[in-house]
Design a protein around this motif. Sequence first.
Motif, mmCIF file in Angstrom:
data_model
loop_
_atom_site.group_PDB
_atom_site.id
_atom_site.type_symbol
_atom_site.label_atom_id
_atom_site.label_comp_id
_atom_site.label_asym_id
_atom_site.label_seq_id
_atom_site.Cartn_x
_atom_site.Cartn_y
_atom_site.Cartn_z
ATOM 1 N N THR A 440 -36.643 -10.631 17.950
ATOM 2 C CA THR A 440 -36.527 -10.137 16.421
ATOM 3 C C THR A 440 -35.497 -10.915 15.981
ATOM 4 O O THR A 440 -34.457 -11.589 16.206
ATOM 5 N N ASP A 441 -35.670 -10.850 14.540
ATOM 6 C CA ASP A 441 -34.373 -11.716 13.666
ATOM 7 C C ASP A 441 -32.982 -10.887 14.086
ATOM 8 O O ASP A 441 -32.329 -11.779 13.945
ATOM 9 N N GLU A 442 -32.943 -9.602 14.216
ATOM 10 C CA GLU A 442 -31.570 -9.172 14.655
ATOM 11 C C GLU A 442 -31.176 -9.605 16.096
ATOM 12 O O GLU A 442 -29.904 -9.958 16.054
ATOM 13 N N GLU A 443 -32.153 -10.064 17.165
ATOM 14 C CA GLU A 443 -31.509 -10.408 18.060
ATOM 15 C C GLU A 443 -31.029 -11.985 18.024
ATOM 16 O O GLU A 443 -30.367 -12.363 18.624
ATOM 17 N N VAL A 444 -31.660 -12.645 17.123
ATOM 18 C CA VAL A 444 -31.277 -14.041 16.934
ATOM 19 C C VAL A 444 -30.020 -14.205 16.288
ATOM 20 O O VAL A 444 -29.288 -14.779 16.617
ATOM 21 N N VAL A 445 -29.880 -13.204 15.288
ATOM 22 C CA VAL A 445 -28.619 -12.882 14.496
ATOM 23 C C VAL A 445 -27.437 -12.744 15.480
ATOM 24 O O VAL A 445 -26.304 -13.193 15.446
ATOM 25 N N ALA A 446 -27.774 -11.894 16.324
ATOM 26 C CA ALA A 446 -26.926 -11.200 17.569
ATOM 27 C C ALA A 446 -26.481 -12.398 18.393
ATOM 28 O O ALA A 446 -25.223 -12.676 18.662
ATOM 29 N N ALA A 447 -27.225 -13.303 18.771
ATOM 30 C CA ALA A 447 -27.106 -14.404 19.574
ATOM 31 C C ALA A 447 -26.357 -15.471 18.981
ATOM 32 O O ALA A 447 -25.252 -16.182 19.253
ATOM 33 N N ALA A 448 -26.475 -15.704 17.629
ATOM 34 C CA ALA A 448 -25.926 -16.583 16.848
ATOM 35 C C ALA A 448 -24.316 -16.069 16.674
ATOM 36 O O ALA A 448 -23.395 -16.876 16.578
ATOM 37 N N LYS A 449 -24.017 -14.811 16.336
ATOM 38 C CA LYS A 449 -23.093 -14.259 16.120
ATOM 39 C C LYS A 449 -21.916 -14.492 17.636
ATOM 40 O O LYS A 449 -20.782 -14.789 17.348
ATOM 41 N N ALA A 450 -22.679 -14.152 18.682
ATOM 42 C CA ALA A 450 -22.159 -14.311 19.997
ATOM 43 C C ALA A 450 -21.805 -15.614 20.305
ATOM 44 O O ALA A 450 -20.551 -15.969 20.778
ATOM 45 N N ALA A 451 -22.499 -16.636 19.657
ATOM 46 C CA ALA A 451 -21.949 -18.288 19.935
ATOM 47 C C ALA A 451 -21.115 -18.940 18.924
ATOM 48 O O ALA A 451 -20.900 -19.905 18.951
ATOM 49 N N GLY A 452 -20.883 -17.975 17.980
ATOM 50 C CA GLY A 452 -19.870 -18.459 17.101
ATOM 51 C C GLY A 452 -20.419 -19.405 15.939
ATOM 52 O O GLY A 452 -19.570 -20.089 15.571
ATOM 53 N N CYS A 453 -21.720 -19.175 15.716
ATOM 54 C CA CYS A 453 -22.341 -20.095 14.713
ATOM 55 C C CYS A 453 -22.762 -19.183 13.254
ATOM 56 O O CYS A 453 -23.546 -19.711 12.635
ATOM 57 N N GLN A 481 -24.927 -28.403 18.330
ATOM 58 C CA GLN A 481 -24.623 -27.631 19.846
ATOM 59 C C GLN A 481 -24.373 -26.294 19.736
ATOM 60 O O GLN A 481 -24.807 -25.560 20.752
ATOM 61 N N ARG A 482 -24.063 -25.926 18.599
ATOM 62 C CA ARG A 482 -23.620 -24.175 18.650
ATOM 63 C C ARG A 482 -24.929 -23.497 18.650
ATOM 64 O O ARG A 482 -25.183 -22.510 18.981
ATOM 65 N N ILE A 483 -25.840 -24.174 17.767
ATOM 66 C CA ILE A 483 -27.312 -23.474 17.411
ATOM 67 C C ILE A 483 -28.100 -23.599 18.928
ATOM 68 O O ILE A 483 -28.319 -22.480 19.444
ATOM 69 N N ALA A 484 -27.848 -24.799 19.863
ATOM 70 C CA ALA A 484 -28.153 -24.825 20.861
ATOM 71 C C ALA A 484 -27.699 -23.828 22.189
ATOM 72 O O ALA A 484 -28.495 -23.323 22.820
ATOM 73 N N ILE A 485 -26.403 -23.483 22.031
ATOM 74 C CA ILE A 485 -25.663 -22.526 22.768
ATOM 75 C C ILE A 485 -26.237 -21.099 22.368
ATOM 76 O O ILE A 485 -26.668 -20.384 23.379
ATOM 77 N N ALA A 486 -26.573 -20.844 21.027
ATOM 78 C CA ALA A 486 -27.184 -19.711 20.666
ATOM 79 C C ALA A 486 -28.482 -19.542 21.496
ATOM 80 O O ALA A 486 -28.857 -18.529 21.941
ATOM 81 N N ARG A 487 -29.246 -20.449 21.398
ATOM 82 C CA ARG A 487 -30.704 -20.413 21.653
ATOM 83 C C ARG A 487 -30.769 -20.043 23.336
ATOM 84 O O ARG A 487 -31.401 -19.228 23.708
ATOM 85 N N ALA A 488 -29.781 -20.754 24.129
ATOM 86 C CA ALA A 488 -29.510 -20.622 25.619
ATOM 87 C C ALA A 488 -29.294 -18.961 25.664
ATOM 88 O O ALA A 488 -29.669 -18.421 26.658
ATOM 89 N N MET A 489 -28.253 -18.575 24.990
ATOM 90 C CA MET A 489 -27.760 -17.188 25.244
ATOM 91 C C MET A 489 -29.041 -16.223 24.793
ATOM 92 O O MET A 489 -28.965 -15.183 25.547
ATOM 93 N N LEU A 490 -29.655 -16.395 23.892
ATOM 94 C CA LEU A 490 -30.920 -15.590 23.510
ATOM 95 C C LEU A 490 -31.518 -15.478 24.854
ATOM 96 O O LEU A 490 -32.301 -14.424 25.164
ATOM 97 N N ASN A 509 -12.555 -24.372 16.545
ATOM 98 C CA ASN A 509 -13.732 -23.625 16.939
ATOM 99 C C ASN A 509 -13.783 -23.280 18.509
ATOM 100 O O ASN A 509 -14.510 -22.567 18.988
ATOM 101 N N GLU A 510 -13.188 -24.148 19.301
ATOM 102 C CA GLU A 510 -13.356 -24.416 20.590
ATOM 103 C C GLU A 510 -12.935 -22.972 21.571
ATOM 104 O O GLU A 510 -13.814 -22.472 22.272
ATOM 105 N N ALA A 511 -11.807 -22.498 20.905
ATOM 106 C CA ALA A 511 -11.562 -21.000 21.744
ATOM 107 C C ALA A 511 -12.490 -19.961 21.398
ATOM 108 O O ALA A 511 -12.671 -19.396 22.215
ATOM 109 N N VAL A 512 -12.962 -19.804 20.130
ATOM 110 C CA VAL A 512 -13.897 -19.123 19.703
ATOM 111 C C VAL A 512 -15.112 -19.077 20.710
ATOM 112 O O VAL A 512 -16.001 -18.202 21.112
ATOM 113 N N ILE A 513 -15.832 -20.306 20.551
ATOM 114 C CA ILE A 513 -16.979 -20.652 21.522
ATOM 115 C C ILE A 513 -16.501 -20.271 22.990
ATOM 116 O O ILE A 513 -17.533 -19.731 23.647
ATOM 117 N N GLN A 514 -15.639 -20.841 23.405
ATOM 118 C CA GLN A 514 -15.167 -20.492 24.813
ATOM 119 C C GLN A 514 -15.287 -19.262 25.035
ATOM 120 O O GLN A 514 -15.732 -18.633 26.205
#
Length: 582
Positions: A440-453, A481-490, A509-514
């Motif tokens: 869902t769009d909500e799941e996508v947005v949640a993954a993006a937030k978690a990946a810091g993007c 790269q951050r979108i790719a991380i969000a994709r993997a996290m999803l 942004n590295e600390a946020v991503i880590q």
Amino acid sequence: MEKKNSPFSMIMQYAGSYKRKYVCSVVLAVISVACGMVPYFAVAKMVTAMIGHEEKDMSFFVMWCAAAAVGYISKGIFNGISTSISHTATYLTMKEIRQRLISKLTKMPMGTILGSHSGHYKEVIVDRVESIEVPLAHLLPEMTANVLAPLLMLLYLFTLDWRLALISLITIPVGMAVMSTTMKSYGENYGRSVEIGGRMTNAIVEYMGGIEVIKAFSRSESSYEKYETAVNENAAFFYGWMKSAQWAMSAYNAITPSVLLTVLPFGFIFYASGSLTAGAFVTMIILSLGLLEPLIAAMNYTDNIARVSTVMGQINEVLESREINRTGKVTKMNGNTIEFRNVTFSYDNENDALKNIDLTIPEGKVTSLVGHSGSGKSTVAKLIAGFWDVTDGELIIGGQNVSDIPLEVQAEQIAYVEQNNFLFDETVMENIRKGKAGATDEEVVAAAKAAGCDEFIRGLDKGYQTVVGSAGGHLSGGERQRIAIARAMLKNAPIVILDEATAYIDPENEAVIQSAIAKLVQGKTVIVIAHRLSTITDADNIIVMENGTVSAHGRHDELLRHSQLYRSMWQAHTGTKGGAAE
């Protein structure tokens, strides 16, 4: 000796249930050609009646005129239906071939794919498959019809006068003999044209793909020269080929249809001697004209047969390429512990990238692979991801040898993020959604937030609906790269591989991503490859790779004390001399 399949028998292997469509198309094409010959019979009947001074009323001529008209109309109708059916079957067959090619690529070792020119597989899947459309859609029904229908007419001519029937065919072998001087080398020349065309395609793809580097380093002239050379080579080859074949083809086109050169003089001799009636003579003249037209059309398809043979050879070369070895016996793994047991691996079967390594990556832990460039750390990650087979030894995932695990099952267990991740020319939303079909769009947005993007995505012109461009070209390296991380996290796979995944992340942004990655990989088996050692100091286990072997392993503080190689790498990274103080 192994029997070599004809190109069309190879194509029919992919036609499957569409074969009936081709049969129907051929039948309708034969009817179409037969209808096209009706006007010749009608003219022959009417002319014979006139020169024979037969008493015929107007209804006789009206009937044969109507028959000619029906023949013309029926020819067009049946030909249209035949062509429509054959095109439908052809595009479905082409779809099947392309689907098999794409499916094959997913089963081939990455080394085989990456070792080919960038335009090779595109050319085979798109251009070469497309080139068989005309032979498939037209050659099969039309060539068959253009041979069968004239044969029936020829039988009728034999009933009128077998001598003149044979004479009417003389121009065909003479024309073919002339054309054969060029056809002997057609297959070889077409094969060379494919090879030269492939080099031109590769040069174009390389030029366009490297246009940024070319402009940045002012290499336009030298780079364009390579492209220009390939284009000129292609043009010169075709010019030379067509020039060498021109005289023979011109002679063939002039000689073959010249049936009257033989029928008229010999027919007159037979008529003068009384062995041939005037009516039969006229009928032979008219029908012989209709006899050769479809036969010449059929013979004009011979170059397409050579083309199909070459193309199917290229297609089968891909489809018969070596696959990653999988028996597919195991569909469920017991946990996610990863073990390398005396594993050796070589990209080229000559130099070993990994040499008899033994290591264990425990389930639910963070394991980092470090080492100098070429030490083998990325090779370990790619073997785990199923991009290649091990050369020797065993790779065990979840207690099962990967050779027994289907590729799709292995892929479901792994989320892979590398340094250079590909984004599709779609919206940001859809690129992230690739990680989980139907998310869902909500799941996508949640993954993006978690990946810091999430923040930078919302700052784009259309937010999550922004199209990222070809290969993500509208975004910066860090944003991709951050979108790719969000994709993997999803994807939420139990095994996560981060192959220098934070390489393009800026320091602020590295600390946020880590932090985000640390939360999202909790409880998962994580393999991290990083060139910045400061990002993996908290790893549960750090494996130090050197020249394709495991040099040492342990936690950060342990390696600083016991591994000279790790200590020197740490000192080079931090710019210190007493690395143990850390």
